[in-house]
Design an enzyme around this catalytic site. Structure first.
Site, PDB file in Angstrom:
ATOM      1  N   CYS A 247      24.908 -31.125 -22.513  1.00 10.47           N
ATOM      2  CA  CYS A 247      25.151 -29.743 -22.926  1.00 10.47           C
ATOM      3  C   CYS A 247      25.650 -29.665 -24.377  1.00 10.47           C
ATOM      4  O   CYS A 247      24.907 -29.956 -25.292  1.00 10.47           O
ATOM      5  CB  CYS A 247      26.098 -29.062 -21.947  1.00 10.47           C
ATOM      6  SG  CYS A 247      26.016 -27.255 -22.030  1.00 10.47           S
ATOM      7  N   GLY A 291      24.433 -21.113 -24.246  1.00 10.86           N
ATOM      8  CA  GLY A 291      23.869 -20.017 -25.017  1.00 10.86           C
ATOM      9  C   GLY A 291      23.158 -20.484 -26.266  1.00 10.86           C
ATOM     10  O   GLY A 291      22.473 -19.699 -26.912  1.00 10.86           O
ATOM     11  N   HIS A 332      22.933 -29.708 -16.733  1.00 10.49           N
ATOM     12  CA  HIS A 332      24.081 -30.399 -16.133  1.00 10.49           C
ATOM     13  C   HIS A 332      23.651 -31.274 -14.953  1.00 10.49           C
ATOM     14  O   HIS A 332      23.557 -30.798 -13.820  1.00 10.49           O
ATOM     15  CB  HIS A 332      25.116 -29.369 -15.658  1.00 10.49           C
ATOM     16  CG  HIS A 332      25.904 -28.757 -16.765  1.00 10.49           C
ATOM     17  ND1 HIS A 332      27.128 -29.250 -17.175  1.00 10.49           N
ATOM     18  CD2 HIS A 332      25.636 -27.711 -17.575  1.00 10.49           C
ATOM     19  CE1 HIS A 332      27.587 -28.532 -18.176  1.00 10.49           C
ATOM     20  NE2 HIS A 332      26.697 -27.587 -18.436  1.00 10.49           N
ATOM     21  N   GLU A 334      25.369 -33.430 -13.407  1.00  7.70           N
ATOM     22  CA  GLU A 334      26.450 -33.621 -12.418  1.00  7.70           C
ATOM     23  C   GLU A 334      26.412 -32.564 -11.330  1.00  7.70           C
ATOM     24  O   GLU A 334      27.002 -32.735 -10.260  1.00  7.70           O
ATOM     25  CB  GLU A 334      27.812 -33.633 -13.114  1.00  7.70           C
ATOM     26  CG  GLU A 334      28.385 -32.275 -13.472  1.00  7.70           C
ATOM     27  CD  GLU A 334      27.751 -31.629 -14.683  1.00  7.70           C
ATOM     28  OE1 GLU A 334      28.081 -30.458 -14.969  1.00  7.70           O
ATOM     29  OE2 GLU A 334      26.928 -32.287 -15.350  1.00  7.70           O
TER      30      GLU A 334
END
Length: 358
Positions: A247, A291, A332, A334
């Protein structure tokens, strides 16, 4: 209490408050997940933002502290169509309303969240303000919205510096820009000892610990505000240490290697975003919360090549770096909350540094 949401374009939505009822100005974003709200609330990447849920009823299974992704909720406010009056779950520790009160997070319910989401999709992410009470000064709200500016929240959410998790044989230095707890768990369950370094830690501090690998985590805000981390990541990349970035970390690695980033119209936030693995020619469903994205045209193909793309808008979702020691993803893996489709990336990281994989 009566509550009003005003967007920067002047549109208003009237509802009722819950949680801690105090006025707040923030960026308004939406999330399309149908579940996983405890993980969402405690995701540090939402710092400075008020989150609109597209799913109509929230809170029906309460809050289980074990599901938290950090020590507290970080979002500015929570906006839903309807809060469940009953939290029915044998694991429930506290209901949503009292949980938000405990951490002074405002809530707004009773508005048409689908209509609000369509406005955000068509007009783009906007600033907004939630105000409470029977007598609300609309002109004062407009001025506060106009004066609001997003700040760099990474220093506020990076709170795990110096902590060590696990006792495995592989040492991983984790650069904490607002880490989600499940990233740490995904590493420790694969036999790693994870030491968290604060957002502004220097490469010299990291090197002194002699890690086998480095993890760059998620976090909030505009990646271009993170000037110091970008400079330190340049040194991390030059060291040749195996590195996995997620990210915000993915964006910072690109910026450290001459790339650029831009802000999406309304971002990717949810647990149902399809991404395509370009090498395997396979699509996975991913959890996302961002974003900003990396502009692929600004990345030197001699340094990195795209590894994943979004199937919704074609934006970059990952890079493999040509040195063979670094790979990054925008989503993500995870998966908290979210599908487990891409957790194999943690195995790839462990294999890269010579550790165990599940």
């Amino acid at each position: 209490m009566k509550a009003l949401l005003m967007l920067e374009n002047g549109m208003t939505f009237e509802g009722t408050g819950f949680g801690d009822e105090h006025n707040v100005v923030s960026e308004i974003v939406f999330n399309s997940a149908m579940c996983g709200y405890p993980e969402l609330l405690t995701d540090p990447s939402y710092a400075g933002q008020s989150v609109v849920m597209t799913y109509p009823m929230i809170g029906n299974y309460g809050i289980c502290y074990q599901d938290a992704e950090s020590t507290r909720p970080w979002l500015s406010a929570y906006i839903v169509h309807s809060v469940s009056n009953v939290a029915s779950n044998f694991r429930c520790d506290i209901d949503l309303d009292h949980y938000l009160k405990r951490y002074q997070i405002p809530g707004l319910q009773g508005i048409d969240t689908r209509a609000l989401t369509r406005i955000l999709r068509e007009s783009g992410t906007m600033r907004g303000m939630i105000a409470y009470g029977d007598s609300i000064d609309l002109e004062a709200m407009k001025k506060q919205i106009e004066n609001f500016k997003m700040e760099s929240y990474v220093p506020k959410v990076s709170i795990r510096g110096g902590k060590i998790y696990g006792d495995g044989g592989v040492k991983i230095a984790l650069m904490d820009y607002g880490v989600k707890g499940n990233i740490i768990r995904c590493l420790t369950e694969r036999g790693a000892t994870v030491k968290c370094f604060p957002w502004d830690a220097s490469y010299d501090e990291v090197k002194e610990w002699k890690p086998d690998g480095i993890m760059l985590t998620n976090g909030p805000g505009d990646p271009q505000d993170c000037k110091k981390p970008i400079e330190e990541i340049k040194r991390i990349y030059a060291s040749g240490t195996p590195t996995f970035a997620i990210c915000l970390g993915h964006q910072l690695m690109a910026l450290a290697n001459g790339g650029d980033t831009y802000k999406l119209k309304y971002g990717h936030r949810g647990i149902n975003h399809p991404v395509k693995d370009l090498k395997a020619n396979r699509v996975y469903i991913s959890s996302q919360n961002h974003g900003f994205v990396v502009d692929a045209k600004t990345m030197d193909p001699k340094i990195a090549e795209p590894s994943f793309i979004s199937m919704n808008d074609g934006s970059i979702e990952g890079f493999d770096y040509k040195n063979g020691r670094v790979f990054t993803v925008q989503f993500h893996p995870e998966a908290a909350g979210g599908p487990h489709d891409t957790r194999f990336l943690f195995d790839r990281f462990m294999n890269l540094i010579g550790g165990a994989a599940l």
